[in-house]
Scaffold this active site. Structure first.
Site, short mmCIF file in Angstrom:
data_model
loop_
_atom_site.label_atom_id
_atom_site.label_comp_id
_atom_site.label_asym_id
_atom_site.label_seq_id
_atom_site.Cartn_x
_atom_site.Cartn_y
_atom_site.Cartn_z
N TYR A 86 0.84 -1.21 -0.13
CA TYR A 86 -0.02 -0.10 -0.07
C TYR A 86 0.80 1.38 -0.07
O TYR A 86 2.11 1.27 0.21
CB TYR A 86 -1.00 0.06 1.15
CG TYR A 86 -0.35 0.36 2.50
CD1 TYR A 86 0.55 -0.58 3.15
CD2 TYR A 86 -0.46 1.64 3.07
CE1 TYR A 86 1.36 -0.28 4.68
CE2 TYR A 86 0.03 1.87 4.34
CZ TYR A 86 0.87 0.93 4.87
OH TYR A 86 1.58 1.11 6.02
N ARG A 125 7.81 3.92 -4.99
CA ARG A 125 7.86 3.01 -3.83
C ARG A 125 6.98 1.79 -3.88
O ARG A 125 7.22 0.94 -3.60
CB ARG A 125 7.90 3.93 -2.60
CG ARG A 125 8.13 3.05 -1.23
CD ARG A 125 8.25 3.53 -0.05
NE ARG A 125 6.93 4.34 0.33
CZ ARG A 125 6.63 5.05 1.21
NH1 ARG A 125 7.75 5.51 2.13
NH2 ARG A 125 5.69 5.59 1.66
N ARG A 164 -8.36 -20.29 -0.64
CA ARG A 164 -7.41 -20.17 0.57
C ARG A 164 -6.45 -21.14 0.34
O ARG A 164 -6.81 -22.31 0.80
CB ARG A 164 -8.02 -19.78 1.62
CG ARG A 164 -6.97 -19.33 2.86
CD ARG A 164 -7.68 -19.48 4.32
NE ARG A 164 -6.48 -18.96 5.19
CZ ARG A 164 -5.48 -19.62 5.70
NH1 ARG A 164 -5.61 -20.91 5.14
NH2 ARG A 164 -4.39 -19.04 6.51
N HIS A 188 -1.74 -21.32 1.25
CA HIS A 188 -0.71 -20.33 1.59
C HIS A 188 0.07 -20.20 -0.03
O HIS A 188 0.34 -19.13 -0.25
CB HIS A 188 0.28 -21.00 2.41
CG HIS A 188 -0.11 -20.93 3.72
ND1 HIS A 188 -1.16 -21.30 4.31
CD2 HIS A 188 0.52 -20.24 4.82
CE1 HIS A 188 -1.58 -21.30 5.55
NE2 HIS A 188 -0.38 -20.53 5.81
N LYS A 230 6.38 -1.87 2.11
CA LYS A 230 5.38 -1.24 2.47
C LYS A 230 4.17 -2.28 2.48
O LYS A 230 3.06 -2.15 1.41
CB LYS A 230 4.89 0.08 1.95
CG LYS A 230 3.97 0.91 2.97
CD LYS A 230 4.24 2.40 2.57
CE LYS A 230 3.21 3.40 3.07
NZ LYS A 230 3.24 3.21 4.65
N GLU A 234 12.78 2.97 13.80
CA GLU A 234 11.69 3.85 13.31
C GLU A 234 10.49 3.61 14.16
O GLU A 234 10.44 2.90 14.89
CB GLU A 234 11.16 3.68 11.79
CG GLU A 234 10.53 2.47 11.49
CD GLU A 234 10.28 2.00 10.20
OE1 GLU A 234 10.22 2.91 9.45
OE2 GLU A 234 10.37 1.04 9.73
N LEU A 243 11.34 1.36 6.66
CA LEU A 243 10.60 1.86 5.39
C LEU A 243 11.45 3.30 5.07
O LEU A 243 11.65 4.12 5.95
CB LEU A 243 9.37 2.24 5.69
CG LEU A 243 8.37 2.77 4.31
CD1 LEU A 243 8.29 1.21 3.29
CD2 LEU A 243 7.32 3.32 4.68
N1 PMP Z 1 7.95 4.13 8.52
C1 PMP Z 1 7.10 3.30 8.49
C2 PMP Z 1 6.95 2.01 8.98
C3 PMP Z 1 5.47 3.84 7.87
O1 PMP Z 1 4.52 3.15 7.97
C4 PMP Z 1 5.50 5.11 7.43
C5 PMP Z 1 4.45 5.67 6.71
N2 PMP Z 1 4.16 5.34 5.63
C6 PMP Z 1 6.67 5.88 7.40
C7 PMP Z 1 8.10 5.32 7.98
C8 PMP Z 1 7.00 7.18 6.77
O2 PMP Z 1 7.07 7.05 5.40
P1 PMP Z 1 6.31 8.22 4.65
O3 PMP Z 1 7.35 9.54 4.92
O4 PMP Z 1 6.63 7.78 3.23
O5 PMP Z 1 4.90 8.68 4.94
#
Ligand code: PMP
Length: 275
Positions: free
Chosen positions: A33, A52, A100, A102, A142, A174, A198
Site C-alpha cells: 500500500y 515506492r 485460500r 498459502h 510497505k 523507526e 521503510l
Molecule cells: N515508517 C513506517 C513503518 C511507515 O508506515 C511510514 C508511513 N508510510 C513511514 C515510515 C513514513 O513514510 P512516509 O514518509 O513515506 O509516509
C-alpha cells in the site's frame, strides 16, 4: 463528493465498498500500500509514492496488472472526483482472490483499491514509548501485513502516548508509521534506509531540507540510549509531516517543547506542502 472508494474500475461511497473474503490481502496480508496526501488540491509527491509502490511489489514478486502511469492517472481521477482539497489517498494492491491456500497461485489477478477521505491536521507535538521491533527482515516493503506495527501502536496508546519507537538489537529503527530523527550537539541524525526500515518519502524530503539549510547531518545506526540524551527528537511521515517528540518513556526531551531544528524543519516542510 467526499469520501470515496475505487475498486477495480468502480467508484463507490466508502461505506458501500467491499472486497471478496478470499482476497489474499484479507487472508494473508499479501498486499502492499501507499498513503499520499493532498494540499490545496494537489497530491504531494505522488510519483515518489508510486515508485515506492513499484519497489515494494518487486520485492514480494507481486505483478501489478497496471503500469505506474495508469495507477497515477487513476489516482488523479479518483482524487478529483472526491472534490477534497486536503485529502488522504490510500492505495492498496493485493494478490487478488483465490481459494485460500498459502502457496501463491500461478495466475492471479491483483486487486487495486483506492480510498480518498478528508485529511486531519497533524498534532503540535507527541509523546512516545520505546518498544521491541517484532517485525520481519523486509521492513523496506510497505506491506499491508502490519500486525507488529498495530500492536506496538496500541501499546503506545495504552501508555498514554501517540507513537512507539521500535528498537531492534539495541538500535533505533523507526516509529510504527513514521521515521525518526535526533538532534545532538548541532548534528541531525537518522538511521540508514536499509531493509529494516521503510524509506520514508517525508524522511528523504526532510534530508534534502536539512542539506538546503546547511545543517550538519549523519545517517548512521543510533543506539536506543541516545534517545534520552538527544537535544531534540522528531518523527517524519506523510500524515504527521515533521512531528516534535517531547517525551519518551516518561523522559522529557528539550524541556517538553519542540526544539529549534525541529521547528525550522517543520516550517520548511509546511512551506513545501503549501507554498
Ligand atoms: N515508517 C513506517 C513503518 C511507515 O508506515 C511510514 C508511513 N508510510 C513511514 C515510515 C513514513 O513514510 P512516509 O514518509 O513515506 O509516509
Amino acid at each position: 463528493m467526499g469520501s470515496i472508494a475505487y475498486i477495480n474500475g468502480e467508484l463507490l461511497p466508502i461505506d458501500q465498498a467491499s472486497v471478496n473474503i478470499e482476497d489474499r490481502g484479507y487472508q494473508f496480508g499479501d498486499g502492499i500500500y501507499e498513503v499520499v496526501v493532498s494540499y490545496n488540491g494537489s497530491l504531494f509527491k505522488l510519483d515518489a509514492h508510486l515508485e515506492r509502490l513499484k519497489r515494494s511489489a518487486e520485492v514480494i514478486n507481486l505483478e501489478i496488472n497496471h503500469s505506474i502511469t495508469e495507477i497515477r492517472d487513476i489516482c488523479q481521477k479518483v482524487f478529483l472526483k472526491s472534490k477534497l482539497d486536503f485529502a488522504s489517498l490510500y492505495i492498496q494492491v493485493t494478490r487478488g482472490v483465490s481459494p485460500r491456500q498459502h502457496n501463491i497461485p500461478e495466475n492471479y489477478e491483483p486487486n487495486l483499491i483506492i480510498t480518498v477521505r478528508e485529511k486531519p491536521e497533524p498534532a503540535e507535538m507527541v509523546k512516545a514509548v520505546t518498544a521491541e521491533d517484532l517485525r520481519w527482515k523486509k521492513c523496506c516493503v510497505k506491506t499491508t501485513n502490519l500486525l507488529p506495527n498495530v500492536l506496538a501502536k496500541r501499546y503506545a496508546h495504552d501508555s498514554g502516548c501517540d507513537e512507539a519507537i521500535l528498537i531492534r538489537e539495541g538500535n533505533l529503527m523507526e516509529g510504527t508509521s513514521t521515521n525518526i530523527f535526533l538532534v545532538k550537539d548541532g548534528v541531525v541524525l537518522t538511521p540508514p534506509a536499509d531493509d529494516y526500515i521503510l524509506e520514508g518519502i517525508t524522511r528523504n524530503t526532510v534530508l534534502n531540507l536539512i542539506e538546503e539549510r546547511g545543517y550538519s547531518s549523519k545517517v548512521r545506526y543510533i543506539k536506543a540510549q541516545e534517545l534520552f540524551s538527544a537535544d531534540e527528537v522528531f518523527l517524519t511521515g506523510t500524515y504527521v509531516e515533521v512531528m516534535p517528540v517531547v517525551e519518551i518513556d516518561g523522559v522529557t526531551i528539550n524541556g517538553g517543547k519542540p526544539g529549534p531544528y525541529t521547528k525550522t524543519l517543520r516550517e520548511d516542510y509546511r512551506n513545501l506542502l503549501a507554498p
